[in-house]
Write an enzyme that holds these catalytic residues in place. Sequence first.
Site, short mmCIF file in Angstrom:
data_model
loop_
_atom_site.label_atom_id
_atom_site.label_comp_id
_atom_site.label_asym_id
_atom_site.label_seq_id
_atom_site.Cartn_x
_atom_site.Cartn_y
_atom_site.Cartn_z
N SER A 38 0.47 -0.78 0.13
CA SER A 38 -0.07 0.25 0.09
C SER A 38 0.71 1.70 0.13
O SER A 38 1.65 1.19 -0.66
CB SER A 38 -1.20 -0.10 1.15
OG SER A 38 -2.10 0.84 1.09
N ASP A 54 -5.67 -3.82 -1.56
CA ASP A 54 -4.88 -2.80 -0.95
C ASP A 54 -4.13 -4.53 -0.37
O ASP A 54 -4.95 -5.40 0.11
CB ASP A 54 -5.59 -2.31 0.18
CG ASP A 54 -4.78 -1.54 0.69
OD1 ASP A 54 -3.51 -2.71 0.94
OD2 ASP A 54 -4.58 -0.44 0.80
#
Length: 326
Positions: free
Chosen positions: A105, A217
């Site tokens: 991320s 993510d």
Amino acid sequence: MSATPAPLRIARASPAPSALRRLRTTALVLTALALVACGTAPRQPTAEPPRTPPATPTIAAPTVAPPLKIALALGGGGTRGFAHIGVIKALEAQGIVPDIIVGTSAGAVVGALYAAGYTGFQLQELAIPLQRESIVSWIPTRRGFLDCERLRRYVNERVEQRPLEKLARTFGVVATDFETGKAIVFRTGETGLAVCASSAVPVVFVPVRISGRDYVDGGLVSPVPVRIARSSLGADFVIAVDISSRPEDNRTLDVIDVLMQSFDIMGQTINRSELANADVVIRPATARIQQGSLDDRHVAILEGEKAANAALPELREKLEARRRSR
């Protein structure tokens, strides 16, 4: 009457006694020499193997262990990711530069630029003028309301369109396969697209489509990718940077706060397992950094530097011990 002459006799001279002795002596000597010669005939030469000169003693070269592969595992955490820049600055100031970088991320965004060759100070120079419009765009759909295309373009431009495998350092990007829920690692191909996939917070961002599959993510499955640094990228020594905050320290004023709180709650258990496999864990104080806002980027960078500097004694000691053990 005359007398009859006596017949002539040839008288043979007898050798003188001295000459006779010499002849006898010479004969005896010659006979002795002959006998000696017969008894001492020369021997046939015998073949002998050539003598090998003694070998010169040599000293065996010591076995040299391969260089220690140091990895920097950068965790996810939204705008708290600016703290990664402070950590990198502090480590570089002490001459600690990783061979391997792996990011999830926000850690993937910073990690991509760092792996491309930017220094910690250069990363800070990029971060200060950064505007939200440079990396996200509002595109409401049934699967999310933010699009990752601008972040993709931003990263690709900064790495000069180089794919993952062409960056200056070994780099891995962690994302979640949205269909199977498994962690995957991107190591080749377009850098910007891989970073987008790793950063696509569900509901907020539209899932990123790559080769017919959707990715979101990486923090869902690997908030701080320590295990992946070892198993997939071959790290010997892992420095983990955990920018998550304790759920009790978070604010939940809007939907972004609620989502990040959910991530922190889910990530607690995973992080306990992941971080136990790290050699050193650096934890910047991120509780006062407002999620979703770029206003606290200076605070985040400073907290990253402070946390890294505090961890340096432990880091140096463990690095030295690991090198000696090899």
